[in-house]
Design a protein around this motif. Sequence first.
Motif, short mmCIF file in Angstrom:
data_model
loop_
_atom_site.label_atom_id
_atom_site.label_comp_id
_atom_site.label_asym_id
_atom_site.label_seq_id
_atom_site.Cartn_x
_atom_site.Cartn_y
_atom_site.Cartn_z
N ILE A 52 55.74 21.34 30.99
CA ILE A 52 55.50 21.83 32.35
C ILE A 52 56.61 21.40 33.30
CG2 ILE A 52 53.84 21.91 34.25
CD1 ILE A 52 52.72 22.89 31.57
N MET A 53 57.06 22.34 34.13
CA MET A 53 57.87 22.01 35.29
C MET A 53 56.99 22.25 36.52
SD MET A 53 61.37 23.66 36.92
CE MET A 53 62.52 22.92 35.76
N ALA A 54 56.74 21.22 37.30
CA ALA A 54 55.87 21.31 38.47
C ALA A 54 56.72 21.27 39.74
CB ALA A 54 54.86 20.17 38.47
N ILE A 55 56.54 22.25 40.62
CA ILE A 55 57.38 22.39 41.82
C ILE A 55 56.52 22.45 43.08
CG2 ILE A 55 59.10 23.83 42.98
CD1 ILE A 55 59.90 24.94 40.26
N ASP A 56 56.94 21.73 44.10
CA ASP A 56 56.27 21.81 45.40
C ASP A 56 57.24 21.30 46.47
OD1 ASP A 56 53.02 22.13 46.16
OD2 ASP A 56 54.24 21.13 47.68
N THR A 57 56.93 21.62 47.74
CA THR A 57 57.75 21.16 48.85
C THR A 57 57.23 19.84 49.43
OG1 THR A 57 56.45 22.52 50.37
CG2 THR A 57 58.49 23.48 49.50
N ASP A 58 56.06 19.40 48.95
CA ASP A 58 55.43 18.19 49.46
C ASP A 58 55.72 17.03 48.49
OD1 ASP A 58 53.69 16.10 50.12
OD2 ASP A 58 52.14 17.46 50.86
N PRO A 59 56.48 16.01 48.93
CA PRO A 59 56.84 14.91 48.03
C PRO A 59 55.64 14.15 47.47
CG PRO A 59 57.48 14.42 50.30
CD PRO A 59 57.10 15.86 50.27
N GLU A 60 54.57 14.02 48.25
CA GLU A 60 53.38 13.31 47.77
C GLU A 60 52.72 14.05 46.61
OE1 GLU A 60 50.62 12.39 50.85
OE2 GLU A 60 52.05 11.15 51.99
N LEU A 63 51.96 14.24 40.41
CA LEU A 63 51.93 15.00 39.15
C LEU A 63 52.97 14.50 38.13
CD1 LEU A 63 50.10 17.48 38.37
CD2 LEU A 63 50.03 16.86 40.77
N ARG A 64 53.66 13.41 38.42
CA ARG A 64 54.75 12.98 37.56
C ARG A 64 54.32 12.71 36.12
NH1 ARG A 64 59.32 12.80 40.16
NH2 ARG A 64 59.39 12.31 42.39
N GLU A 65 53.13 12.15 35.94
CA GLU A 65 52.69 11.82 34.57
C GLU A 65 52.07 13.02 33.86
OE1 GLU A 65 48.91 9.46 34.23
OE2 GLU A 65 49.33 9.08 36.37
N TYR A 66 51.94 14.14 34.57
CA TYR A 66 51.32 15.33 33.96
C TYR A 66 52.31 16.47 33.75
CZ TYR A 66 47.14 12.84 35.42
OH TYR A 66 46.17 11.89 35.61
N ALA A 67 53.59 16.21 33.92
CA ALA A 67 54.59 17.27 33.76
C ALA A 67 55.87 16.70 33.15
CB ALA A 67 54.89 17.92 35.10
N SER A 68 56.57 17.52 32.40
CA SER A 68 57.85 17.10 31.83
C SER A 68 58.90 16.95 32.93
CB SER A 68 58.33 18.14 30.81
OG SER A 68 57.36 18.36 29.81
#
Length: 218
Positions: free
Chosen positions: A28-36, A41-46
Motif C-alpha cells: 500500500i501507498m497511503a497519501i494525504d495532505t494531513d501529516p497526522e 498509517l505508517r505501520e499499515y502501509a509500505s
Amino acid sequence: MKKQIVVIGLGRFGSSVCKELHSLGHEIMAIDTDPEKVDALREYASFTVLADATDENQLKSLGVRNFEHAIVAIGDNLQASVLCTLMLKELGLPKVWVKARDLQHEKILHKVGADRVIQPEKEMGIRVAHHVDSDKIVDYIDLSHDYSIIELVASGKMANRTLVDLNIRKEFNCIVLAIKKEEEVNIAPAIDDIVEQGNVLIIMGHKDDLKRLEDKAL
C-alpha cells in the motif's frame, strides 16, 4: 496475489481500507495532505506520503502510474475527488475506485472514468434497514437495483430437509450459493445436502423473490 494499491485520502473510510488491505498482505501507498493522518498509517502501509493528490506532477513523481489499483477516499471535497480520479485515469491506472458523498457526485465520477463508485453511508444504510426489517437476515449485499445476496438463518420449518426438498430454485427462483454451519462453509452445495435449523443460507436472487422466500419458506 499481492497487489500494489494506492489509497488517497486517509479519513475514517480511507484508513479503514488501508488497514484491511495491509492485513491481507497487499503493498500500500497511503497519501494525504494531513501529516497526522499520514503518521497514523505508517505501520499499515509500505509507503506513507504527505502530498497533494490533485497535483499531477506530485502523482507522477510518486510513481503512481506503476500501481494497478487506486482507491480515492476524498469523499467530502467533490472537486478534489473528481480531479484526482481524472488524473489517475489519464495516468493509465487500470482500476480506480472512488468514494462518493451523494448521487450527483457519483454521476460525475462515472463520467470522468471511475471504474467503481462507493457510497459507504448509503450502502451501510441499506444493510442496516434490512437487518431492522427482518431478524432472519444475517447479512445483505446489494448487487444491483433488482438483485441481492442475503444470508438467512434456516428456521425449524426448513430443518432436516435437503435442498431438493426445499426446492428454493424452482419455487422462488433463487439460488443457494452456500450453507454455513458455524465456521464451516459448504460452497456450491449439492441438491441432496441437508439443511439444519440454525444453518445460514447464502442466497442470490431478485429482491422480490428473496422477500417472498423469507416470508413463506422461513
